[in-house]
Design an enzyme around this catalytic site. Structure first.
Site, PDB file in Angstrom:
ATOM      1  CG  ASP A   1      -2.303   0.244   1.011  1.00  0.00           C
ATOM      2  OD1 ASP A   1      -2.619   1.384   0.630  1.00  0.00           O
ATOM      3  OD2 ASP A   1      -3.117  -0.683   1.173  1.00  0.00           O
TER       4      ASP A   1
ATOM      5  CG  ASP B   1      -4.869   5.273   1.151  1.00  0.00           C
ATOM      6  OD1 ASP B   1      -5.761   4.433   1.311  1.00  0.00           O
ATOM      7  OD2 ASP B   1      -4.821   6.350   1.781  1.00  0.00           O
TER       8      ASP B   1
ATOM      9  CD  GLU C   1      -9.071   4.305  -1.590  1.00  0.00           C
ATOM     10  OE1 GLU C   1     -10.006   3.968  -0.873  1.00  0.00           O
ATOM     11  OE2 GLU C   1      -8.206   5.115  -1.219  1.00  0.00           O
TER      12      GLU C   1
ATOM     13  CG  HIS D   1      -9.000  -2.216   3.943  1.00  0.00           C
ATOM     14  ND1 HIS D   1      -8.719  -2.172   2.587  1.00  0.00           N
ATOM     15  CD2 HIS D   1      -8.643  -1.007   4.433  1.00  0.00           C
ATOM     16  CE1 HIS D   1      -8.198  -0.996   2.294  1.00  0.00           C
ATOM     17  NE2 HIS D   1      -8.150  -0.277   3.399  1.00  0.00           N
ATOM     18  CG  ASP D   2     -11.521   1.165   3.123  1.00  0.00           C
ATOM     19  OD1 ASP D   2     -11.049   1.011   4.271  1.00  0.00           O
ATOM     20  OD2 ASP D   2     -10.904   1.722   2.198  1.00  0.00           O
TER      21      ASP D   2
HETATM   22  C1  NOJ Z   1      -8.510   4.501   2.042  1.00  0.00           C
HETATM   23  C2  NOJ Z   1      -8.132   3.293   2.839  1.00  0.00           C
HETATM   24  O1  NOJ Z   1      -8.519   2.149   2.139  1.00  0.00           O
HETATM   25  C3  NOJ Z   1      -8.802   3.442   4.176  1.00  0.00           C
HETATM   26  O2  NOJ Z   1      -8.751   2.262   4.934  1.00  0.00           O
HETATM   27  C4  NOJ Z   1      -8.177   4.603   4.883  1.00  0.00           C
HETATM   28  O3  NOJ Z   1      -8.874   4.839   6.085  1.00  0.00           O
HETATM   29  C5  NOJ Z   1      -8.226   5.872   4.037  1.00  0.00           C
HETATM   30  N1  NOJ Z   1      -7.921   5.655   2.660  1.00  0.00           N
HETATM   31  C6  NOJ Z   1      -7.256   6.896   4.557  1.00  0.00           C
HETATM   32  O4  NOJ Z   1      -5.935   6.514   4.306  1.00  0.00           O
END
Ligand code: NOJ
Ligand code: CA
Length: 563
Positions: A97, A198, A255, A327-328
């Protein structure tokens, strides 16, 4: 430049919750190394690990205090190098990441500027004066509350689009950009095969220092329109591409919530990245501004349309990154299916729907077992910073305690972050500790890897079969690069599509309901390449076919064989 990442099947690991090798209740890097053979058996060929860099863990590692060191909780840099090496022996690549929109407030740069008014790192972050004792504007952070926090002993505020311990970096500063490039290349030199990047859409800001119309009772507004994919971001992203990604045979997946009309810039011929995640169908049940406590109703036809459009827009310009979970997100079975309808047929249908789309599939740990959302009794059982923000906002918006807890059960990110269920022993075989960092889902005695590995009819083996079709069968090239086309688009409860290239074509059919459906089958598709009802072995063409509840089929014009 080779495009090996088109043939990748990525497995996403949330290290904290994968496997705990030293019994402290927290998953770690050596835990991943110890479980590589399990991943090999599934058939994946790339692992993405969520951040394991040094961090105070305010956002579980997405708040980095040292980009060059692994956090001792997860292990050492040596442990990581060993993981890379052991994975390589199994032909598995590793991507990490990359979190460069913000650091932790405990990063040396930020600590220095707090200590020292003339710090050389002052311009590494976004510092602004307040507005008569108020923050510079009324932007809301993505985790709730103001996006500005006052610096200790100063009149200045710093911007944090995420949590208050995650100050945003100032990408306008050349020196900062140089530091980031150097850091990225450091890791690529160590033998990693790329990055998941990210929150990268946020690195350019249009800093309006005035209050904007509020969009909720908190008096604040979602900052997206001024902070997402802003004009000028191309300069920063092209730098990363030219000075880092293009210099290595690596993959870059961003992302980045990119509107379709801008996709060309991101993934087109001269795009910044190899692929981006599309949020459209993963977030079909929440508003664009991300409030997890608001439930947007949807039906199968809505989902189908989003998938169709996403596939078509992406293939116009380049390559996509496919995912049902990460994971989100909550677990996909709970999002896309009714609780009482979750079973092998519905879970395998969902798996097959997603795994055969055009793009690189990303499987999130436990998805291959059909892991489900985890019910937490009270807010104290949650660990995620964003669950606390959602709790506050939902309460302020007038939801009762019960409604808030239901909303979190439906949408909290912790649903996907409970430990991986290895077997039916203590702590689901995840850790030998007395207590684990977060609750274990109570259903581990029924849903676990050991039980599925012993059952040939399990979801694990269904994923394995889909992966083999995509990577090792005589149809692999069409599953990988074949063009996506809609099929029977008017059927309300069946999602189907074809994938075609010059000499082959396949048809994927998903009966997305708990009852039968009749479809008229047209075209030369008499061979069953895969099915979740094992008695379905042959198709008659140009006839009406009766699909059973959640039946899933892959059909082709010739039979399937494996390399
Ligand atoms: C996206 C990540 O996937 C998430 O888990 C994180 O809280 C935020 N970006 C901030 O880095
Ligand atoms: Ca551990």
């Amino acid at each position: 430049m080779s495009t090996w990442w088109k043939e990748a099947i990525v497995y996403q690991i949330y290290p904290r919750s994968f496997y705990d090798s030293n019994g402290d209740g927290i998953g770690d890097i050596n835990g991943i190394t110890q479980k590589l053979t399990y991943l090999k058996k599934l058939g994946i060929n790339v692992i993405w690990i969520c951040p394991t860099y040094q961090s105070p863990m305010s956002d579980n590692g997405y708040d980095i205090s040292d980009y060059y060191q692994m956090d001792p909780l997860f292990g050492t840099n040596e442990d990581l190098y060993q993981l890379i090496e052991e994975a390589k022996k199994l032909d598995i690549k590793l991507i990490m990441d990359l979190v460069v929109n913000h650091t932790s407030d405990e990063h040396e740069w930020f600590k220095d500027l707090q200590r020292n008014p003339d710090s050389k790192y002052k311009d590494y972050y976004i510092l602004k004066e307040g507005n008569n004792g108020h923050p510079p504007n009324n932007w809301r952070s993505l985790f709730g509350g103001s996006a500005w926090e006052k610096l200790d002993n100063s009149d200045l505020y710093y911007l944090h689009l995420f949590g208050k311990h995650q100050p945003d970096l100032n990408w306008e500063n050349d020196k900062l950009r140089e530091e980031i490039v150097e850091m990225i290349n450091f890791w690529l030199e160590k033998g990693i095969s790329g990055f998941r990047i990210d929150a990268i859409s946020y690195i350019k800001k249009n800093l309006l220092l005035e209050n904007l119309p509020q969009d909720d009772v908190d008096g604040m507004c979602f900052p997206g329109p001024w902070t997402l994919n802003q004009p000028g971001i191309d300069v920063f992203l092209n730098k990363l591409k030219e000075e880092c990604f293009n210099k290595y045979d690596c993959m870059s997946v961003a992302e980045a919530n990119v509107p379709y009309h801008k996709l060309d810039q991101f993934i087109g011929k001269n795009g910044y990245f190899d692929m981006v995640f599309d949020f459209s169908y993963a977030d079909l049940d929440i508003p664009e501004t991300g409030e997890a406590y608001i439930n947007i109703p949807w039906n199968v036809a809505d989902l189908k349309k989003k998938i169709y459009v996403s596939q078509e827009e992406t293939q116009k310009y380049g390559w996509g990154a496919l995912y049902l979970e990460n994971h989100d997100q909550p677990r996909s079975l709970n999002k896309y299916l009714q609780k009482q309808e979750i079973n092998f047929y519905s879970s395998s249908m969902l798996a097959g729907l997603f795994m055969m789309l055009r793009g690189t599939p990303f499987i999130y740990q436990g998805q291959e077992l059909g892991m489900t959302n985890c019910y937490m009794e009270t807010i104290d059982d949650y660990r995620d910073i964003s669950a606390f923000g959602t709790y506050e906002r939902a309460k302020a918006a007038g939801l009762s305690e019960k409604e808030v807890m239901e909303a979190l059960f439906r949408r909290s990110r912790d649903n996907a972050r409970t430990p991986f269920q290895w077997d039916d022993s203590k702590n689901a075989g995840f850790s030998s500790a007395e207590t684990t960092w977060i609750k274990i889902n109570e259903n581990y005695t029924e849903i676990n890897a050991k039980q599925q590995l012993e059952d040939e009819q399990s979801l694990f083996y269904f994923y394995q079969e889909l992966i083999q079709l995509r990577t090792k069968s005589n149809y692999a090239s069409v599953f990988c690069e074949g063009k996506f086309e809609r099929y029977m688009e008017d059927d309300e409860n069946v999602i189907s599509y074809t994938r075609l290239n010059d000499d082959k074509k396949v048809l994927i059919i998903c009966n997305f309901q708990n009852k039968e459906s009749n479809i008229m089958l047209q075209g030369d598709y008499q061979h069953v390449l895969c099915s979740n009802y094992k008695d379905r072995v042959h198709m008659d063409i140009n006839t009406t076919v009766q699909l059973r509840a959640f039946e899933y089929l892959i059909l082709g014009s010739m039979s399937v064989s494996f390399k």
